[in-house]
Design a protein around this motif. Structure first.
Motif, mmCIF file in Angstrom:
data_model
loop_
_atom_site.group_PDB
_atom_site.id
_atom_site.type_symbol
_atom_site.label_atom_id
_atom_site.label_comp_id
_atom_site.label_asym_id
_atom_site.label_seq_id
_atom_site.Cartn_x
_atom_site.Cartn_y
_atom_site.Cartn_z
ATOM 1 N N TYR A 670 54.255 40.090 10.992
ATOM 2 C CA TYR A 670 54.575 41.466 10.650
ATOM 3 C C TYR A 670 55.866 41.441 9.840
ATOM 4 O O TYR A 670 56.571 40.422 9.790
ATOM 5 N N THR A 687 56.076 46.859 9.966
ATOM 6 C CA THR A 687 54.643 47.049 9.766
ATOM 7 C C THR A 687 53.887 46.771 11.063
ATOM 8 O O THR A 687 54.472 46.356 12.075
ATOM 9 N N HIS A 688 52.574 46.960 11.004
ATOM 10 C CA HIS A 688 51.732 46.544 12.118
ATOM 11 C C HIS A 688 51.637 45.011 12.124
ATOM 12 O O HIS A 688 52.017 44.346 11.156
ATOM 13 N N SER A 690 49.528 41.648 11.948
ATOM 14 C CA SER A 690 48.250 41.151 11.439
ATOM 15 C C SER A 690 47.928 39.847 12.168
ATOM 16 O O SER A 690 48.677 38.873 12.081
ATOM 17 N N PHE A 698 49.126 44.307 4.435
ATOM 18 C CA PHE A 698 49.695 45.404 5.214
ATOM 19 C C PHE A 698 49.461 46.755 4.547
ATOM 20 O O PHE A 698 48.997 47.700 5.173
ATOM 21 N N GLN A 700 51.509 49.189 3.659
ATOM 22 C CA GLN A 700 52.194 50.255 4.389
ATOM 23 C C GLN A 700 53.428 50.703 3.613
ATOM 24 O O GLN A 700 54.124 49.871 3.004
ATOM 25 N N SER A 723 54.737 37.652 15.638
ATOM 26 C CA SER A 723 54.731 38.440 16.855
ATOM 27 C C SER A 723 54.368 37.567 18.036
ATOM 28 O O SER A 723 53.686 36.551 17.912
#
Length: 767
Positions: A670, A687-688, A690, A698, A700, A723
């Motif tokens: 992310y 961001t979220h 992935s 992304f 975003q 993450s």
């Protein structure tokens, strides 16, 4: 990705043709500026103080870098049909060289560079039926521009008598505020045009601000070295243009009730905004509690608003305001209603909330006396004059006249005109009036040199109520002066009328709350205010128009009134109030305040340098005797653009490619963003995640509220991270990127691939 749909705003346009024109004209503009310095500024400085009588410019070189116009907005609504209103977003970074000398004190100083950034309003009016079609040009700033001056020999300059009470920050504030409304530069374009109306600007209206209460504020005070959180000691700062009001402090309360009322002049709309910031008072540095910005043109449309507003730039908190738009009426038919609304019809006081506004244009005086002893009935400094006579000194030289204007307890002074008995001032003043049927205007012409009176007169405001349009324009005879001594003034009274509109029960107001144009880090995230304080308009009296306010009840045992700061000492002629509310002409400048270093988020890799060390170790393991490519950590694709219309930096995180694998299954990347120097959790964007990919997409969009001049001094901090769950060993940094934003191309925007590195300090644009 269609970038245009995200960042194009049709009402603000680029004007490269205008920049090319300015570049071609720049040498001639510099000639005009040099003439302005030598023929206008130099004589004005010499006459401002007898210590500066030998002041002169020895060199004036503005430099070869022209002013740049980053955007132009043309207003087509809510403007007079006989005027054109433009907003120019300007930036000037000048490599100038200006040298000055004060021969009397052997003082040399100068300026090496000047920067100025802000939105300059240009008004072309009146439009006329003959060439050149425009009668005059007016220029000013709606709010204080960002101004930076690189001085040489400033210490020598500030040692000169008369200047030794100043500092560089105060000088910058003085210069900046003289560029802001109600100050303006008016240039006639045709000799026939009548400039009387341009010299006598009538405000568009008055906004009455009921600063009532707040709820659920953040607790900033801590105990036991931060282990125990306490409450806050909140107060508010309210701004309209260069008018500043500061509330009292409510001790140890997260739901404070102030119940104060302020009145501010609005000269220009669209464009002017109501800005409010809340702070927690501390012994050294005050903590930021939230902000709010409201477009005043929406307040004018609604006429009356009583709302709770959510505070910006903080995680929680809301503010209760009541806003009233008061229209200026040139007839006395609504005066009784206005007097009743502020309870001026019953009490005998000469101050409180206002029922009217007095507008005054001080033009000139004629035939003032030259002998201060002959026309000095009050005996001011008479002993000094008699002593001068006995010593044989000549005292019948021309005086240094200034004018003292007062209504009730509110007094304002004109500038001093040196060595003349026929001075020309051409100055504009305003007074808020509680009850024009009982109050009067007192005018006294004084000689600054001999500290004596040159004449005076009083004008009961009831005389204005009997005149057409409530206006007088004439020469007034001075009492206790020469037989032919007169002063020329134009005086107008305007009744303040609140016209509440009939609304249906389900009506939704249209007042727009704007995000601040400058982030709190650079404004006043933590500071100790050093501005003169503006007391509320008789906040101890109940206000009829404010049924929610019960000023007779004590709201909090811990509340205390904030007293005006004694430091710094502002020059008296520059801190002059523009209203009976003692509104300061000084806007708080970030340079006045010591800014506290923001607390970094615990999730920030900047606060955890071990993450960078781990990334380097991982790179060495990947290399393992082989040669890595040009982008060993992969790349990230970003779209970056600043929107001047929204006052926001827009960042689109599109995708990454060729990231390193954190495990056998790949990475869970992310992207985290900061706009440095803001490293707090509230300033973080991400961001979220992935999952299990080295080439995430992304797509975003994120934004940061920051003005164009400010963003050019900031750096975009980008980190691609892996993450992982709490305490997961797979959590870590995949690569970093630091992008300085000091580029004129930022207003156009760009989309680029960037190489990720361990430190992020070498931004490299990938092919």
């Amino acid at each position: 990705m269609n970038l245009c749909s995200l960042v194009h705003f049709p009402d603000t346009e680029r004007a490269e043709w205008l920049n090319k024109t300015v570049k071609q004209m720049w040498p001639f503009i510099c000639q005009f500026i040099e003439k302005l310095f030598r023929e206008t500024i130099e004589p004005a400085v010499r006459g401002a103080n007898h210590h500066l009588s030998t002041f002169s410019f020895t060199k004036i070189d503005i430099g070869d870098q022209p002013i740049r116009i980053n955007g132009v907005k043309v207003y087509t609504e809510n403007v007079d049909k006989r005027q054109i209103v433009l907003d120019l977003q300007i930036s000037f970074v000048g490599n100038c060289e200006i040298d000055l000398v004060i021969k009397r004190y052997f003082c040399r100083a100068g300026v090496k560079s000047i920067q100025i950034h802000g939105t300059m309003r240009v008004i072309l009016e009146p439009l006329i039926g003959d060439m050149p079609l425009i009668g005059a040009l007016s220029i000013f700033f709606l709010r204080k521009p960002l101004l930076e001056i690189n001085w040489t020999g400033l210490t020598n300059l500030l040692d000169v008598p008369g200047l030794n009470g100043l500092s560089d920050t105060i000088i910058l504030d003085i210069i900046s505020n003289y560029l802001v409304l109600p100050n303006r530069i008016t240039v006639p374009l045709v000799s026939e045009v009548q400039l009387a109306q341009l010299r006598f600007p009538i405000p568009k209206g008055v906004v009455r601000i009921h600063f009532i209460e707040a709820q659920d504020l953040e607790g900033k005070d801590t105990y036991l070295k931060g282990i125990v959180k306490g409450k806050s000691d909140p107060y508010g700062i309210v701004r309209v243009g260069n008018q500043i009001f500061q509330s009292k402090v409510i001790k140890e309360n997260l739901n404070p009730k102030w119940n104060e009322v302020y009145e501010a002049l609005v000269y220009e709309h669209p464009g002017q905004e109501l800005e409010i910031e809340l702070f927690d008072e501390d012994p050294d540095k005050d903590d930021f509690l939230g902000s709010l910005m409201i477009d005043l043109i929406e307040v004018e449309k609604e006429r009356f608003l009583d709302e709770w507003f959510t505070l910006d730039e903080v995680s929680k908190g809301k503010l209760h305001l009541k806003l009233e738009w008061l229209t200026l009426m040139s007839t006395a038919e609504n005066l009784d209603k206005a007097l009743t609304s502020v309870k001026a019809d019953k009490d005998q006081a000469n101050d409180g909330l206002s029922s009217a506004l007095l507008i005054l244009y001080l033009d000139s005086a004629r035939n003032l006396p030259q002998n201060p002893l002959e026309f000095n009935p009050d005996g001011l400094k008479k002993a000094a004059v008699q002593k001068a006579l006995k010593s044989g000194k000549k005292i019948n030289s021309n005086p240094n006249p200034l004018v003292l204007l007062s209504v009730g307890h509110n007094a304002q002074e004109s500038k001093i005109r040196y060595k003349t008995n026929e001075p020309v001032w051409e100055e504009h003043f305003t007074f808020f009036i509680h009850n024009p049927r009982r109050q009067e205007l007192e005018v006294e012409v004084k000689d600054e040199q001999h500290q004596c009176s040159l004449g005076n007169f009083k004008l009961p405001l009831t005389q204005l109520l009997e005149r057409e349009d409530l206006t007088m324009h004439q020469r007034f005879h001075l009492n206790n002066s020469g037989p032919n001594s007169t002063i020329n003034m134009k005086i107008a009274l305007r009744v303040l009328s609140l016209e509440k509109q009939e609304r249906s029960p389900d009506h939704q107001h249209s007042a727009q709350v704007k995000r601040p144009s400058v982030s709190k880090d650079t404004r006043k995230s933590s500071f100790k205010p050093q501005v003169p304080v503006s007391p509320p308009a008789d906040s101890n009296k109940p206000v009829q128009a404010s049924p929610v306010i019960d000023s007779d009840k004590k709201t909090d045992m811990g509340e205390k009134s904030r007293t005006p700061n004694a430091s710094p000492q502002w020059p008296t002629d520059l801190s002059r109030s523009s209203s009976s509310l003692h509104v300061s002409n000084f806007t708080s400048s970030p340079s006045h305040f010591s800014v506290k270093e923001p607390t970094p988020s615990i999730a920030s890799d900047i606060s955890l340098p071990i993450a960078t060390q781990e990334l380097r170790q991982r790179l060495r393991q990947l290399e393992n005797g082989t040669t890595l490519g040009q982008s060993p950590l992969g790349q990230i694709q970003l779209t970056i653009r600043h929107s001047s219309q929204r006052n926001k930096l827009m960042v689109v995180v599109l995708s990454c490619r060729n990231l390193i694998a954190f495990s056998e299954e790949g990475s869970d990347p992310y992207v985290r963003l900061y706009l440095l120097p803001d490293k707090r959790r509230s300033g973080r964007r991400k961001t979220h995640v992935s999952k299990k990919t080295l080439n995430p997409v992304f797509d975003q969009t994120f934004d940061f509220s920051v003005s164009f001049p400010e963003v050019q001094r900031r750096t975009l901090d980008v980190a691609v991270k892996n993450s992982g769950g709490f305490l997961s060993k797979d959590k870590g940094l995949l690569g970093k990127l630091l992008i300085p934003l000091a580029s004129d191309e930022l207003s156009k925007g760009w989309t680029k691939w960037y190489d990720l590195t361990e430190e992020g300090t070498r931004p490299h644009v990938a092919p």
